[in-house]
Design an enzyme around this catalytic site. Sequence first.
Site, PDB file in Angstrom:
ATOM      1  N   ARG A 156      37.651  43.479  34.574  1.00 35.63           N
ATOM      2  CA  ARG A 156      38.914  42.760  34.515  1.00 35.63           C
ATOM      3  C   ARG A 156      39.971  43.368  35.442  1.00 35.63           C
ATOM      4  O   ARG A 156      41.140  43.017  35.368  1.00 35.63           O
ATOM      5  CB  ARG A 156      39.425  42.753  33.069  1.00 35.63           C
ATOM      6  CG  ARG A 156      38.501  41.998  32.125  1.00 35.63           C
ATOM      7  CD  ARG A 156      38.736  42.355  30.669  1.00 35.63           C
ATOM      8  NE  ARG A 156      38.301  43.705  30.356  1.00 35.63           N
ATOM      9  CZ  ARG A 156      38.297  44.232  29.135  1.00 35.63           C
ATOM     10  NH1 ARG A 156      38.699  43.497  28.110  1.00 35.63           N
ATOM     11  NH2 ARG A 156      37.888  45.468  28.932  1.00 35.63           N
ATOM     12  N   HIS A 187      41.035  48.587  28.357  1.00 35.46           N
ATOM     13  CA  HIS A 187      39.883  48.263  29.188  1.00 35.46           C
ATOM     14  C   HIS A 187      38.935  49.449  29.354  1.00 35.46           C
ATOM     15  O   HIS A 187      37.915  49.346  30.014  1.00 35.46           O
ATOM     16  CB  HIS A 187      40.366  47.694  30.523  1.00 35.46           C
ATOM     17  CG  HIS A 187      41.044  46.364  30.362  1.00 35.46           C
ATOM     18  ND1 HIS A 187      41.466  45.596  31.407  1.00 35.46           N
ATOM     19  CD2 HIS A 187      41.361  45.654  29.241  1.00 35.46           C
ATOM     20  CE1 HIS A 187      42.027  44.480  30.944  1.00 35.46           C
ATOM     21  NE2 HIS A 187      41.979  44.503  29.634  1.00 35.46           N
TER      22      HIS A 187
END
Length: 694
Positions: free
Chosen positions: A352, A202
């Site tokens: 996220r 990420h």
Amino acid sequence: VGYSSIHIYVCVYIYLFQPCISIMGWLCVESSINEHWIMHSQYSHTVTHFQHFINYLSSRVFLSYFNIFPLFCISEFRYNDLVSPHYLNLIANLSGCTAHRRSPNCSDICFHQKYRTHDGTCNNLQNPMWGASMTAFERILKPVYENGFNLPRGVSPNSFSTTQYPLPLPRIVSTKMVGTATITPDDRYTHMLMQWGQFLDHDLDQTVPALSMSRFSDGQSCSSVCTNDPPCFPILVPQNDARAANSQCMFFVRSSPVCGSGMTSLMMSSVYAREQINQLTAYIDASNVYGSSDRESEELRDHTDQRGLLKKGLPIPSSEKHLLPFSTGPPTECTRDENESLIPCFLAGDHRANEQLALTAMHTLWFREHNRIATELFTLNPHWDGDTIYNEARKIVGAQMQHITYSHWLPKILGDRGMKMLGHYKGYNPNVNSGIINSFATAAFRFGHTLINPILYRLNDTFGEIPEGHLPLHKAFFSPFRIIQEGGIDPLLRGLFGVAGKLRVPSQLLNLELTEKLFSMAHSVALDLAATNIQRGRDHGIPPYTDFRVFCNLTSVENFEDLHNEIKDPNIREKLKKLYGTPLNIDLWPALMVEDLIPGTRVGPTLMCLFITQFQRLRDGDRFWYENPGVFTPAQVTQLKQASLAHVLCENADNIQQVQADVFLKAEYPQGYMNCNEIPKIDLRVWQDCCEGQ
Ligand code: HEM
């Protein structure tokens, strides 16, 4: 504006009279947003999605409302025959189609010599867009689409475009070859190995999803239709599947194309295959903490005083520590079930962050690490302004992540053999493009999905179960309220370094929480991560596995038997044969997952090759790589090499007192554990101004 949807049109009126044709009418770019688009976006953060929506509006459908009067001789025409370059440009500008073609200004050399930008531009001064956010993924092999151009392989059920065998439905591959009820614990590594992988990912990539979650033709939500109508590309459920009683398909929308690729390349008087967009900076730069644009980073910074801090959320009782701030804006996944909780999602550098609780715990840890370092730097250098403190702390946080990844995490994934292939760092190479390779993000690095335990363990300070109990994974999706109401981040973190991870066994790939219950609280029909990975691969035009074998210099294969060196289990080869008919059809992700592990590593041969390609580029093409001479002083590099995830945990968890020195390695409690004060730490005094040049 309708009751549940908004359609936006950017139109230019065209009046043309040319020898072959006369045209009068509107050329329009059309798209729609509706409540489903907001509610069903897989990851929260509507504001950003809206921004993308505006930026990439034109990568949607082009509707031409033309009155075309052929005068004579016309049989075929192209956009640029009809519309002058001037108007094409005008349309492109109005619609935002040129947004990705930004040319960054790297002239503030004093800044660019010292610090990264937030969007990754100006890292490479010759090619300032390399590795920047909102740019196309790189390719190591040309994309393969059904029509050579933009349609996913297998889009038409019985198409035999390249071979005589049709492609299997991704859901069938998932149920027959991927989903597993049994798992084998890793004999060496903890579940933290998985968690660092996801946290790292990420920092590297997130594909820009379709901008609307409803089909462009009539605004129907992609979750309620089972036909391939852009942008919906539903995952079909075969009739004999247990899921079929519930629904014929699972929700899936295609990724946004780069403007000017795929369909929209026709507008630009050329034909380019469809490309996808990475909305993150490629570099390992802690963009998961700070965001991948100036706007995101501003939203995260605390400007109330000049201390270079990140915004804080709720305080933790009995400690000076804080949770992440809450995300503002419309309700999202975290508050989907009103009966369960109204606690909103947390805000972090990556959207996220709330996807599952252990990931949220990692984000909490690292935002606290920034504030800890910033506070210490201010004590050492009270004359520094807020921006200097922020930038210096950010630089240290990013360097720690690089060190942990390359010195502690990668050696376990690649083993000695892989680390040798990766080679030692030899300095910055401005000819290397660090951009994330499409097949890395869309297939290879999703290897991490096979390392996920079906349960998140939650352990108390003597490493026993907390009163609230362990959590089946599906209860950990988008549920930040559990951090607030069920004991903070420590139990989750102990569950990561105190419990064995899942070993990837080729016959035990993804636990059923991921194939049968993914985001079940947010979607009426639960998703299937394995089927999604395969469908995404086809959406992105990822070439089949055999093409990557060629790229990686592996033996060529004509039949399934030829795979026996990499896939030893004859049952798996047989399954592949039944599913795919010919090796030429095998999708990349499932093939990488069933390759046997090379002893001493956690990868098979093709995965090894793809990882080395990407991780070399991320290191060698990063001007701000922490070991690149001049980025830090030698004394600072020496200190940065003391960094460890164990130390970050000790400093920033709510109250963790004992860890093993290497939190990726399994250890027995209490023998294998150390007190936090025994774990080496970075001495920040070498960042005091007077020490510069040491
Ligand atoms: C519980 C843990 C995890 C969950 C629930 C999860 C879920 C997901 C989901 C839903 C997607 C988007 C799929 C799509 O629409 O294409 C995704 C993408 C991805 N995941 Fe995971 N994942 C997890 C852990 C991991 C781990 C451990 C890794 C790597 C070590 C990983 C690597 C990736 C990558 C590389 C992508 C593609 C991101 C992009 O560029 O768009 N994930 N994951």
